[in-house]
Design a protein around this motif. Structure first.
Motif, short mmCIF file in Angstrom:
data_model
loop_
_atom_site.label_atom_id
_atom_site.label_comp_id
_atom_site.label_asym_id
_atom_site.label_seq_id
_atom_site.Cartn_x
_atom_site.Cartn_y
_atom_site.Cartn_z
N LEU B 200 92.52 -7.56 10.38
CA LEU B 200 93.24 -6.64 9.52
C LEU B 200 92.28 -5.88 8.62
CD1 LEU B 200 96.37 -8.56 8.20
CD2 LEU B 200 96.33 -6.57 9.69
N THR B 201 92.33 -4.55 8.70
CA THR B 201 91.63 -3.78 7.69
C THR B 201 92.56 -3.72 6.50
OG1 THR B 201 92.62 -1.72 8.39
CG2 THR B 201 90.57 -2.36 9.48
N ASN B 202 92.06 -3.36 5.31
CA ASN B 202 92.92 -3.22 4.14
C ASN B 202 94.07 -2.27 4.41
OD1 ASN B 202 92.25 -4.93 2.15
ND2 ASN B 202 90.62 -3.63 1.30
N LEU B 203 93.72 -1.15 5.08
CA LEU B 203 94.71 -0.11 5.35
C LEU B 203 95.82 -0.66 6.23
CD1 LEU B 203 94.48 2.73 4.28
CD2 LEU B 203 93.74 3.48 6.55
N HIS B 204 95.41 -1.42 7.25
CA HIS B 204 96.35 -2.04 8.16
C HIS B 204 97.28 -2.98 7.44
CE1 HIS B 204 94.72 -1.42 12.39
NE2 HIS B 204 96.04 -1.36 12.48
N ARG B 205 96.63 -3.83 6.61
CA ARG B 205 97.38 -4.85 5.90
C ARG B 205 98.47 -4.21 5.03
NH1 ARG B 205 95.73 -9.99 3.81
NH2 ARG B 205 93.59 -9.58 4.41
N ILE B 206 98.07 -3.17 4.29
CA ILE B 206 99.02 -2.52 3.38
C ILE B 206 100.17 -1.89 4.19
CG2 ILE B 206 99.31 -0.58 1.77
CD1 ILE B 206 96.43 -1.24 0.79
N ALA B 207 99.81 -1.21 5.26
CA ALA B 207 100.85 -0.56 6.06
C ALA B 207 101.80 -1.59 6.66
CB ALA B 207 100.20 0.27 7.18
N LEU B 208 101.24 -2.69 7.12
CA LEU B 208 102.04 -3.73 7.76
C LEU B 208 103.00 -4.37 6.76
CD1 LEU B 208 102.30 -4.89 10.55
CD2 LEU B 208 100.64 -6.64 9.95
N ILE B 209 102.47 -4.67 5.57
CA ILE B 209 103.31 -5.30 4.54
C ILE B 209 104.46 -4.36 4.17
CG2 ILE B 209 103.36 -6.05 2.12
CD1 ILE B 209 100.50 -7.17 2.59
N ALA B 223 122.21 -6.41 1.93
CA ALA B 223 123.51 -6.86 2.42
C ALA B 223 124.20 -7.72 1.36
CB ALA B 223 123.33 -7.64 3.72
N ASP B 224 123.42 -8.38 0.51
CA ASP B 224 124.00 -9.17 -0.58
C ASP B 224 123.92 -8.42 -1.90
OD1 ASP B 224 124.59 -11.30 1.09
OD2 ASP B 224 122.57 -12.14 0.90
N ASN B 225 123.81 -7.10 -1.82
CA ASN B 225 123.74 -6.24 -3.01
C ASN B 225 122.48 -6.45 -3.84
OD1 ASN B 225 126.16 -4.87 -2.53
ND2 ASN B 225 127.31 -6.61 -3.35
N GLY B 226 121.47 -7.06 -3.24
CA GLY B 226 120.20 -7.20 -3.93
C GLY B 226 119.20 -6.20 -3.35
N ASP B 227 117.96 -6.27 -3.83
CA ASP B 227 116.94 -5.38 -3.28
C ASP B 227 115.58 -5.86 -3.78
OD1 ASP B 227 115.88 -3.39 -1.79
OD2 ASP B 227 116.86 -1.75 -2.87
N VAL B 228 114.55 -5.31 -3.17
CA VAL B 228 113.20 -5.65 -3.63
C VAL B 228 112.35 -4.38 -3.58
CG1 VAL B 228 112.41 -6.32 -1.32
CG2 VAL B 228 111.24 -7.23 -3.31
N GLU B 229 111.42 -4.29 -4.56
CA GLU B 229 110.53 -3.13 -4.59
C GLU B 229 109.09 -3.63 -4.50
OE1 GLU B 229 109.47 0.57 -7.57
OE2 GLU B 229 111.22 -0.67 -7.99
N LEU B 230 108.33 -2.97 -3.65
CA LEU B 230 106.92 -3.33 -3.52
C LEU B 230 106.15 -2.60 -4.61
CD1 LEU B 230 104.70 -4.70 -1.83
CD2 LEU B 230 104.63 -2.64 -0.42
N ILE B 231 105.47 -3.37 -5.49
CA ILE B 231 104.80 -2.74 -6.62
C ILE B 231 103.32 -2.48 -6.30
CG2 ILE B 231 104.19 -2.95 -9.09
CD1 ILE B 231 107.17 -2.86 -8.75
N ASP B 232 102.64 -3.51 -5.80
CA ASP B 232 101.20 -3.35 -5.57
C ASP B 232 100.71 -4.36 -4.54
OD1 ASP B 232 98.74 -2.24 -5.84
OD2 ASP B 232 98.29 -3.11 -7.83
N ILE B 233 99.59 -4.01 -3.90
CA ILE B 233 98.95 -4.95 -2.99
C ILE B 233 97.47 -4.95 -3.31
CG2 ILE B 233 98.42 -5.52 -0.58
CD1 ILE B 233 100.93 -3.84 0.17
N GLU B 234 96.95 -6.13 -3.63
CA GLU B 234 95.53 -6.23 -3.96
C GLU B 234 94.97 -7.37 -3.14
OE1 GLU B 234 95.18 -6.03 -8.38
OE2 GLU B 234 93.08 -6.43 -7.88
N GLY B 235 94.22 -7.03 -2.10
CA GLY B 235 93.74 -8.08 -1.21
C GLY B 235 94.93 -8.80 -0.59
#
Lengths: 390, 277
Positions: B200-209, B223-235
Motif C-alpha cells: 500500500l502506498t499512502n495514496l492507495h491506503r487513503i483512497a481505499l479507506i 439504515a439505522d439513521n446514524g452516520d460516520v464522517e472521515l476526518i483524517d488519515i495519518e499513517g
C-alpha cells in the motif's frame, strides 16, 4: 371499426363537446394562468368557470374543489392530509375492497407506523355500519370508504356512514371516482369531509382529477411548490384538461337523470340476457344497491382471460377479475373479500356501460357470449357437464 | 394486455386435439380450479412400439394455458414414450414462438401433465403431496418442484420462480424461503469482498479507506439513521466522527471497534480507528 366498448369503469371516451372545448388551449390560448398579462391571466377566469361546473355536479362551493392530476392523487392527498393534520392519531380505517389508490396507500402508511383497519364486506360486497362503529376509537385519524365499487358497482351507504363519523368528529374521505356522474351526489346532504373525483371516468380526458375538501376542513397540501389552487396543490394548471373536465361535469349534470335510466335499462337487458342464455352464471354484488352501468357476472368453470380474448376477437371490450387478466397470480381482491368461491372468481367478467353505448352493443354481446362460454366449457375438464348443449 | 405471439393466439382460438379419449391408455391430470388453471391430458399408446398414437386435452385456464396444452398434444403425437419424456417446458413454449415471462408456468403445467400421464401408463405411483415440503401454500408448490423447474430452466431469481411455478405469487410469505432455496440450488456465495492489496502506498491506503467507509460502512449506519464522517488519515491512524443517531449512542464504542476491524480486514492489520467528538 369502432369497438363495442363495455369497459367504462376503466375509462371513458372523451365526449366530442369536451374535446372541442379543449382544443384552443392546445394552440392559440397557450398562456400560463398565473401570468400578469391578459394573454395568460385570462385563463384564470376559464379555470374558475370549470371549477364552478365541477362543484355544481356534487352541489359543492367552487372553493371546495381542488384540481389534481388524477383520482389516485386525490385519494393519496386526502388521506395524507388527514394524517398530517392530526399527528397524534395513528389509526386509519378503510375497506378490503378499495381501489389500490386507497388500499395500497393506507398499507404504505401502515408500514410507516400507522395502524390500519381493513373493514370486511359480506357476500353481496356490502359494508356493515355496525362493524365500522366497533372499530372506531379515539386514535382514529381518518376513515376512507369508497362511494361505489369499481368492480361490482356496489354502492356503500355513504350517507349513513358519514353521519356516524360526523357525530364522532372523525374525518371521512370517500373515493367517489366511480359514482360521480353516474348517480346524483349532493355534499350538502352527505356530510363527507373529502371526496375524490376523476375526470376520465366521466368523459373528460385522462390526467385530470379533483378533490372536494369541505369548507373548514384542515388541509395539508400533498404537492408543494407554487401558489396554484390556493396553495393547496402546487404545479402549473393542466389548463386544457381542467377546462375539458368542467365541460364534462356540466354535461354529466345535464345527463344525470336520463343517463341513469337509460344505462340501467341497457345494463339489465344485457345482464338478464346473459343469465338466460348462459347456464351456471351469476351476478356478483348487491344488485339492490348498485351503479346503473355496471354488471359483474361469473361464468363458472371457465377462466376470465380466455373469455376476454375471445370477446376481443369480436371487437368487444370488457374486463375480468381473474388472476390471469389482473397481471398477478391472484384473482380480484374485491371478489375474494366477498367470499366468491374460487370456482367462480376466475370466470368473472365486468361489463360497464356509458351513455355512448347502444342496444346494438348489447345485442353484439348477447350474440356471441353463449357460444364463447360453451366452447370454453367444452375445452375445460370441469365444464363439459355444465355446457348448454345436451 | 399480454403480448402473445401469433402462434399462441392461433393455438388459443383454434386449439388442436381438444377433448377426451374414450378408454385412454394414460391420463395425466395437473392443476386445480382453485389455482386458476388445470390440464387433463389423455394419451393413446401403441403397446408394441411404445408410441403415442393419439393425444387429447381438456384445459381450464387462460389463453396461454389452452395454447400450451394444444402445443403439447401436437409435440407428443407420434413420439415414443422415451422421446416424449425429453420434451421440456421450453420446447412447449418454443413451439408457440415463446410465452410472456409471467406465463411460463403454463408451459410447466404442460410438461407436468405429460410426466403424470406417462407415470400413469407405466404404473408408477402417483406422487404423494408430502414427498416434498410445501413451500408456497397459496399455490401448493413443493420444494421438489421449485428445485426441478429452477434447474431445468436455469432460474436464478425469485421473480423467475414465480413466473414459472406461481410459487410466491399469492400472499408472498414464502418469498424468503424461495430466495434461500435458490441460494442453496446455485450455492450462491456472497459477492467476493475486495481482497487485501499487498503493498500500500499512502495514496492507495487513503483512497481505499475512503472507499470502504463510503460503500461498506456508511450505508449500514445510515439504515439505522446514524452516520460516520472521515476526518483524517495519518499513517495507520484513522480519525472519524460519528453522526446522526450514532452520536451519544451507548453502542458507539462497539460501532468504532466494528469499523476498525472492517478496515483491518480490508486494508491492513495495523489500522487504529479513533472517534473524535
Amino acid at each position: 371499426m369502432n369497438p363495442v366498448y363495455l369497459d367504462n369503469n376503466a375509462t371513458t371516451r372523451v365526449a366530442p363537446e369536451v374535446l372541442e372545448t379543449m382544443l384552443p388551449y392546445f394552440s392559440e390560448l397557450f398562456g400560463n394562468p398565473s401570468s400578469m398579462h391578459t394573454f395568460g391571466g385570462q385563463l384564470h377566469r376559464r379555470i374558475e368557470e370549470a371549477r364552478e361546473k365541477v362543484a355544481a355536479l356534487i352541489n359543492a362551493e367552487p372553493y371546495e374543489i381542488i384540481f389534481t392530476s388524477c383520482g389516485t392523487e386525490s385519494d393519496n392527498a386526502a388521506i395524507m392530509s388527514a394524517v398530517e393534520s392530526q399527528p397524534r392519531k395513528r389509526h386509519i380505517i378503510t375497506t378490503r375492497v378499495e381501489h389500490p389508490a386507497v388500499l395500497n396507500f393506507c398499507q404504505h402508511l401502515g408500514r410507516k407506523g400507522h395502524r390500519v383497519t381493513l373493514l370486511p364486506v359480506n357476500k353481496q360486497g356490502q359494508l356493515d355500519s355496525d362493524t365500522l362503529l366497533r372499530t372506531l376509537d379515539d386514535d382514529t385519524a381518518v376513515v376512507s370508504i369508497m362511494y361505489a365499487n369499481n368492480e361490482t358497482g356496489v354502492i356503500f351507504p355513504v350517507e349513513t356512514l358519514s353521519s356516524i363519523l360526523k357525530e364522532r368528529g372523525i374525518l371521512f374521505h370517500t373515493d367517489a371516482v366511480q359514482a360521480v356522474g353516474k348517480i346524483p351526489i349532493d355534499v350538502t346532504k352527505i356530510p363527507v369531509d373529502m371526496l375524490t373525483i376523476s375526470g376520465h371516468k366521466l368523459h373528460a380526458p385522462k390526467g385530470i382529477g379533483a378533490l372536494y375538501v369541505r369548507k373548514g376542513t384542515r388541509f395539508h397540501p400533498y404537492i408543494i411548490g407554487g401558489h396554484q389552487e390556493g396553495g393547496r396543490r402546487a404545479g402549473t394548471e393542466n389548463v386544457a384538461s381542467v377546462i375539458g373536465f368542467g365541460k364534462a361535469a356540466e354535461l354529466a349534470r345535464g345527463h344525470l337523470g336520463d343517463d341513469s335510466a337509460y344505462l340501467g335499462k341497457l345494463r339489465d337487458r344485457l345482464e338478464q340476457g346473459l343469465l338466460a342464455s348462459c347456464p351456471n352464471a351469476g351476478v356478483n354484488g348487491d344488485i339492490s344497491n348498485r351503479l346503473p352501468n355496471t354488471s359483474n357476472i361469473s361464468f363458472e368453470y371457465v377462466e376470465g382471460e380466455a373469455i376476454l380474448l375471445r370477446l376481443n376477437e369480436h371487437n368487444i371490450c370488457a374486463s375480468s377479475g381473474s388472476a390471469c387478466s389482473s397481471g398477478s397470480l391472484e384473482p380480484s381482491h374485491v371478489l375474494r373479500a366477498m367470499g366468491v368461491p374460487y370456482t367462480t372468481v376466475h370466470g368473472s367478467i365486468r361489463f360497464s356501460l356509458s351513455r355512448f353505448n347502444t342496444d346494438g352493443d348489447v345485442d353484439a354481446v348477447l350474440d356471441v357470449m353463449p357460444g364463447i362460454i360453451n366452447e370454453l366449457r367444452e375445452l375445460s375438464p370441469f365444464g363439459k357437464k355444465h355446457s348448454a348443449k345436451a | 394486455m399480454w403480448e402473445y405471439t401469433d402462434k399462441v393466439k392461433e393455438a388459443f382460438l383454434h386449439p388442436k386435439n381438444v377433448g377426451e379419449i374414450e378408454g385412454a391408455d394414460a391420463v395425466g391430470e395437473v392443476g386445480s380450479i382453485v389455482c386458476g388453471d388445470a390440464l387433463k391430458l389423455y394419451l393413446r399408446i401403441d403397446k408394441e412400439t411404445g408410441t403415442i398414437t393419439d393425444a387429447k386435452f381438456q384445459t381450464f385456464g387462460c389463453a396461454s394455458a389452452i395454447a400450451s396444452s394444444s402445443a403439447l398434444t401436437e409435440l407428443v403425437r407420434g413420439k415414443t414414450l422415451d422421446e416424449a419424456m425429453t420434451i421440456s417446458n421450453q420446447d412447449i413454449a418454443g413451439f408457440l414462438g415463446g410465452l410472456p415471462d409471467q406465463k411460463m408456468h403454463c408451459s410447466v403445467m404442460g410438461r407436468e401433465a405429460l410426466e403424470a400421464a406417462i407415470a400413469n401408463y407405466r404404473g408408477q405411483p402417483v406422487k404423494q403431496k408430502d414427498e416434498g415440503r410445501t413451500v408456497c401454500k397459496c399455490f401448493d408448490v413443493t420444494e421438489e418442484k421449485i428445485r426441478k423447474v429452477a434447474i431445468e430452466n436455469h432460474l436464478t431469481t425469485v421473480d423467475e420462480i414465480t413466473n414459472f411455478t406461481k410459487a410466491g405469487g399469492g400472499c408472498g410469505e414464502c418469498l424468503p424461503a424461495i430466495e434461500a432455496l435458490l441460494q442453496d440450488i446455485w450455492s450462491l456465495k456472497p459477492v467476493d469482498k475486495p481482497s487485501k492489496p499487498k503493498i500500500l502506498t499512502n495514496l492507495h491506503r487513503i483512497a481505499l479507506i475512503q472507499e470502504i467507509i463510503e460503500s461498506e460502512i456508511r450505508p449500514g449506519l445510515q439504515a439505522d439513521n446514524g452516520d460516520v464522517e472521515l476526518i483524517d488519515i495519518e499513517g495507520s491512524r484513522v480519525s472519524i466522527a460519528l453522526r446522526g443517531m450514532c452520536t451519544g449512542c451507548m453502542m458507539a464504542d462497539v460501532t468504532v471497534k466494528g469499523i476498525q476491524s472492517k478496515l483491518r480486514e480490508l486494508v491492513s492489520n495495523d489500522i487504529v480507528v479513533e472517534a473524535l467528538q
